[in-house]
Write a protein that holds these residues in place. Structure first.
Motif, mmCIF file in Angstrom:
data_model
loop_
_atom_site.group_PDB
_atom_site.id
_atom_site.type_symbol
_atom_site.label_atom_id
_atom_site.label_comp_id
_atom_site.label_asym_id
_atom_site.label_seq_id
_atom_site.Cartn_x
_atom_site.Cartn_y
_atom_site.Cartn_z
ATOM 1 N N GLY A 84 8.910 -5.026 -1.513
ATOM 2 C CA GLY A 84 7.512 -4.690 -1.794
ATOM 3 C C GLY A 84 7.022 -5.341 -3.065
ATOM 4 N N LEU A 88 1.344 -3.047 -3.214
ATOM 5 C CA LEU A 88 1.565 -1.649 -2.795
ATOM 6 C C LEU A 88 0.949 -0.650 -3.771
ATOM 7 N N ILE A 143 8.048 1.909 2.501
ATOM 8 C CA ILE A 143 9.000 0.782 2.439
ATOM 9 C C ILE A 143 10.409 1.319 2.720
#
Ligand code: FAD
Length: 317
Positions: A205, A209, A218
């Motif tokens: 990620g 995010l 995730i």
């Protein structure tokens, strides 16, 4: 002379990278018309190496070697190479092996090549193909010393079964007390998580995010895939994720079969560390994000919509 590998184990168990190493070295041994020997340190079930072509195992058991110690381990491997008269010593590319291999090379006055990604182009002269410039290019390196030490890149060869005896022989090399000036008393480990180094699949990620509170999706996707989680540098710099998850040029290298990047722009320094991954997938809301240029598959869209849908779909399989 036989070809020697250092068959690394973790808590006594061999990992796939060790079996890949054996598969690779067996090919060289066959080409050279010789046998394949493995040296192990506090490993269990050494005979399992026979499935990947190891003819003989020099098994070292020592409480002193319970914790990894690069200098002591390199002494052990050097003595194994000398005992076997090995002219080629092959390592995998785990962190511990990459600490040890150059020390062994120095002690054996051998040339050393890391990041080797294919079988030797020729044994005499001894030439190997290596990656260079963060996996953007290859070079062919000739090692002209009598003894050669190489480390093969993870996931660059694959497993090949080749049944052999793996005759286990106890080996008691001399250990130098001066090598044990630092001792590890206790190791605390995170259990139940796939580490980036061992992972076949990595879900990573980025700053897209928005914050650490959004990492649940995730982790859920990674859980469904049996994947490790990773992140971009700013994410670990911001403290959203631990530094151990930072991948890229200045972080951990990733050589997984599948790398899924969520909300990561694809800056050159990030790509440099994940280039060796076989299939790269990006999920990014910006179709102009540089990651799309290097990805095998790309989804343009909002990660907060796509990742939960993907996870739900994958749960059906
Ligand atoms: P950003 O660049 O901010 O990208 C975020 C991405 O998320 C954008 O592409 C955006 O379109 C997308 N996005 C936003 N919202 C959404 C959404 N809702 N859904 C989907 N996508 C969304 N970086 C590393 O990662 N590793 C390194 O090892 C590294 N080493 C470096 C070394 C040096 C010397 C330097 C100068 C830099 C280094 N960097 C490294 C930093 C690197 O240059 C980039 O700044 C960094 O990779 C960017 O991180 P990012 O993609 O997470 O963030």
């Amino acid at each position: 002379m036989s070809i020697l590998i250092y068959a690394e184990s973790v808590e006594g168990k061999f990992k796939k990278t060790t079996f890949e190493l054996a598969s690779y070295a067996k090919k060289i041994a066959t080409e050279a018309g010789t046998t394949l020997t493995a040296v192990t340190v506090n490993a269990e079930d050494e005979s399992a190496l026979g499935q990947y072509g190891v003819d003989k195992v020099l098994s070292v058991k020592s409480d002193k070697l319970k914790a990894f110690n690069a200098k002591a381990y390199s002494d052990v491997i050097k003595q194994a190479a000398e005992k076997e008269g090995s002219k080629i010593v092959v390592f995998t590319s785990t962190t511990d092996s990459l600490y040890t291999a150059p020390l062994v090379a120095v002690e054996l006055e051998a040339g050393f090549a890391s990041n080797v990604v294919a079988l030797p182009e020729s044994l005499s002269p001894f030439t190997v193909k290596r990656t260079a410039f963060s996996n953007k290019a290859f070079n062919i390196t000739e090692i002209s010393t009598d003894v050669k030490v190489i480390a093969i890149g993870k996931n660059s060869f694959g497993l090949e079964e080749a049944q052999a005896d793996a005759a286990v022989e106890e080996f008691s090399p001399s250990l130098n007390d001066n090598d044990f000036t630092i001792s590890v008393e206790n190791v605390e480990k995170v259990t139940g998580k796939v580490t980036i180094a061992d992972a076949e699949i990595v879900v990573s990620g980025g700053r897209g995010l928005k914050g650490p509170e959004n990492w649940g999706m995730i982790e859920e996707l990674a859980g469904v895939l049996g994947a490790a989680t990773a992140c971009s540098k700013p994410v670990s710099d911001l403290g959203w994720r631990p530094h151990s998850e930072h991948v890229g040029q200045t972080g951990k290298p990733v050589a997984s079969n599948l790398y899924i990047a969520v909300g990561i722009s694809g800056a050159i320094q990030h790509i440099a560390g994940i280039n060796a991954s076989k299939v790269k997938v990006v999920i990014n809301s910006d179709p102009e994000a540089p990651f799309f240029k290097v990805a095998d598959y790309g989804v343009v869209g909002d990660a907060f919509e796509i990742v939960p849908k993907l996870t739900e779909k994958l749960k059906e399989f």
